[in-house]
Write a protein that holds these residues in place. Structure first.
Motif, PDB file in Angstrom:
ATOM      1  N   SER A   1       0.829  -1.205   0.000  1.00  0.00           N
ATOM      2  CA  SER A   1       0.000   0.000   0.000  1.00  0.00           C
ATOM      3  C   SER A   1       0.862   1.254   0.000  1.00  0.00           C
ATOM      4  N   GLU A   2       1.935   1.232   0.786  1.00  0.00           N
ATOM      5  CA  GLU A   2       2.834   2.391   0.832  1.00  0.00           C
ATOM      6  C   GLU A   2       3.492   2.602  -0.522  1.00  0.00           C
ATOM      7  N   ALA A   3       3.910   1.528  -1.175  1.00  0.00           N
ATOM      8  CA  ALA A   3       4.535   1.650  -2.493  1.00  0.00           C
ATOM      9  C   ALA A   3       3.551   2.194  -3.521  1.00  0.00           C
ATOM     10  N   ALA A   4       2.276   1.756  -3.433  1.00  0.00           N
ATOM     11  CA  ALA A   4       1.262   2.240  -4.370  1.00  0.00           C
ATOM     12  C   ALA A   4       1.016   3.735  -4.186  1.00  0.00           C
ATOM     13  N   ARG A   5       0.998   4.190  -2.918  1.00  0.00           N
ATOM     14  CA  ARG A   5       0.809   5.627  -2.675  1.00  0.00           C
ATOM     15  C   ARG A   5       1.980   6.434  -3.212  1.00  0.00           C
ATOM     16  N   VAL A   6       3.179   5.918  -3.048  1.00  0.00           N
ATOM     17  CA  VAL A   6       4.363   6.620  -3.555  1.00  0.00           C
ATOM     18  C   VAL A   6       4.297   6.740  -5.075  1.00  0.00           C
ATOM     19  N   GLU A   7       3.793   5.683  -5.727  1.00  0.00           N
ATOM     20  CA  GLU A   7       3.707   5.692  -7.188  1.00  0.00           C
ATOM     21  C   GLU A   7       2.504   6.476  -7.699  1.00  0.00           C
ATOM     22  N   GLY A   8       1.656   6.960  -6.784  1.00  0.00           N
ATOM     23  CA  GLY A   8       0.510   7.767  -7.187  1.00  0.00           C
ATOM     24  C   GLY A   8      -0.711   6.969  -7.591  1.00  0.00           C
ATOM     25  N   ALA A   9      -0.774   5.692  -7.233  1.00  0.00           N
ATOM     26  CA  ALA A   9      -1.934   4.867  -7.584  1.00  0.00           C
ATOM     27  C   ALA A   9      -3.104   5.193  -6.662  1.00  0.00           C
TER      28      ALA A   9
ATOM     29  N   PHE B   1      -5.309   0.257  -6.812  1.00  0.00           N
ATOM     30  CA  PHE B   1      -4.618  -0.620  -5.875  1.00  0.00           C
ATOM     31  C   PHE B   1      -5.462  -1.847  -5.556  1.00  0.00           C
ATOM     32  N   PHE B   2      -6.771  -1.646  -5.415  1.00  0.00           N
ATOM     33  CA  PHE B   2      -7.640  -2.789  -5.146  1.00  0.00           C
ATOM     34  C   PHE B   2      -7.680  -3.735  -6.341  1.00  0.00           C
ATOM     35  N   ARG B   3      -7.820  -3.170  -7.541  1.00  0.00           N
ATOM     36  CA  ARG B   3      -7.989  -4.006  -8.737  1.00  0.00           C
ATOM     37  C   ARG B   3      -6.719  -4.760  -9.099  1.00  0.00           C
ATOM     38  N   ARG B   4      -5.550  -4.139  -8.925  1.00  0.00           N
ATOM     39  CA  ARG B   4      -4.314  -4.760  -9.369  1.00  0.00           C
ATOM     40  C   ARG B   4      -3.522  -5.454  -8.269  1.00  0.00           C
ATOM     41  N   VAL B   5      -3.831  -5.163  -7.007  1.00  0.00           N
ATOM     42  CA  VAL B   5      -3.050  -5.759  -5.912  1.00  0.00           C
ATOM     43  C   VAL B   5      -3.951  -6.553  -4.963  1.00  0.00           C
ATOM     44  N   GLN B   6      -4.921  -5.879  -4.344  1.00  0.00           N
ATOM     45  CA  GLN B   6      -5.717  -6.554  -3.311  1.00  0.00           C
ATOM     46  C   GLN B   6      -6.575  -7.683  -3.876  1.00  0.00           C
ATOM     47  N   TRP B   7      -7.302  -7.408  -4.965  1.00  0.00           N
ATOM     48  CA  TRP B   7      -8.200  -8.420  -5.496  1.00  0.00           C
ATOM     49  C   TRP B   7      -7.461  -9.689  -5.955  1.00  0.00           C
ATOM     50  N   PRO B   8      -6.350  -9.588  -6.701  1.00  0.00           N
ATOM     51  CA  PRO B   8      -5.626 -10.830  -7.040  1.00  0.00           C
ATOM     52  C   PRO B   8      -5.148 -11.596  -5.816  1.00  0.00           C
ATOM     53  N   LEU B   9      -4.687 -10.878  -4.776  1.00  0.00           N
ATOM     54  CA  LEU B   9      -4.207 -11.562  -3.583  1.00  0.00           C
ATOM     55  C   LEU B   9      -5.348 -12.147  -2.744  1.00  0.00           C
TER      56      LEU B   9
END
Length: 300
Positions: free
Chosen positions: A195-203, A208-216
């Motif tokens: 989540s911290e990396a996604a915020r740094v990248e401006g997502a 973040f939910f569609r590309r990170v949380q949902w797959p996991l």
């Protein structure tokens, strides 16, 4: 012989032997209470019942022909498929939304979790009586709300067009909080660094939910889908408590009709044949889910 068990090959055999011994109690219960009843039911579905001094006789697939010519059975099967297709995704989406809501830092988070989970703790008799009050055509809460807006009331459980959907609403309300716990556990297992990396990248949060949380969360989703499917096809107490299959068999579900056939009509071979159809439906759905969703599931 003693030397063999001290060799590498003997150690492997010894380890496997101990492993099978540890599995033996669970295997015995699985065979005794799952596989043997299924085989016994298959056997019973191929015989006609004994009548007095007349012994039971092998009739092959005649019982299956009989149930598929039964209009009530066909309607119960269609009702159950419709019930599953609506309640499963509805409960899953609602559970996921609730889990995302209570996973955030917020005031009253513990209270919100308790409120969401509380319906799954209530006994079905209490749930049925609560919702019977909501659906009552005279003093029901829903009709009082409609009356407040100047709209006519409705006999929610007395009309074939709405009765089944009313049962679906109760199921979604009761199961969503239970499934929320699994989604919440899955969300809390995700590394916060992502989540911290996604915020740094401006997502944004949706990306973040569609590309990170949902797959996991796919392993959790697969587990919930299997459980929700089994729940959708084994519901019987709610039907008995609220509608008893009426009106006009519009809320007759498959397991309820099996129960009626076996214990009200005492037609055990037909009930056994219906049970095999139910097992076939559940097995097919589970196989499709594992074959289609397992390829999209990440366990690491």
């Amino acid at each position: 012989m003693q030397g063999y068990f001290t060799s590498p090959a003997g150690q492997r055999v010894k380890t496997q032997f101990y492993g099978y011994l540890l599995l033996l109690p669970a295997l015995v219960f699985l065979l005794a209470f799952t596989h043997y009843p299924a085989l016994a039911t298959l056997r019973d579905s191929l015989y006609q019942p004994a009548h007095g001094s007349t012994p039971s006789a092998f009739v092959g697939i005649d019982n299956y022909r009989s149930i598929f010519s039964d209009e009530v059975f066909r309607q119960s099967l269609i009702n159950n498929l419709k019930y599953a297709l609506i309640t499963i995704p509805s409960a899953l989406v609602l559970a996921l939304l609730m889990a995302l809501a209570v996973n955030r830092q917020m005031k009253g988070k513990a209270l919100a979790r308790m409120v969401f989970f509380m319906p799954s703790l209530l006994p079905m008799v209490a749930v049925a009586n609560l919702w019977l009050f909501f659906y009552s055509p005279q003093v029901g809460l829903l009709n009082q709300v409609l009356d407040g807006f100047g709209l006519p009331g409705h006999n929610w459980l007395g009309e074939p067009d709405t009765a089944l959907y009313c049962l679906m609403a109760v199921t979604v309300w009761r199961e969503a909080g239970f499934f929320m716990i699994f989604y919440l556990a899955g969300l809390q297992q995700i590394d916060p660094k992502l989540s911290e990396a996604a915020r740094v990248e401006g997502a944004d949060k949706f990306f973040f939910f569609r590309r990170v949380q949902w797959p996991l969360l796919m392993p959790t989703t697969l587990f919930i889908l299997i459980n929700a499917t089994m729940n959708a096809f084994r519901i019987v107490d709610q039907v008995i408590a609220m509608t008893n299959g009426g009106p006009d068999n519009s809320t007759s579900l498959l397991l309820f009709y099996i129960y009626q056939t076996a214990f009200s009509f005492w037609d055990l071979p037909s009930a056994a044949a219906m049970t095999m159809v139910l097992l076939l439906v559940l097995g097919t759905v589970a196989l499709l889910k594992f074959r289609l969703l397992d390829k999209r599931t990440w366990y690491q």
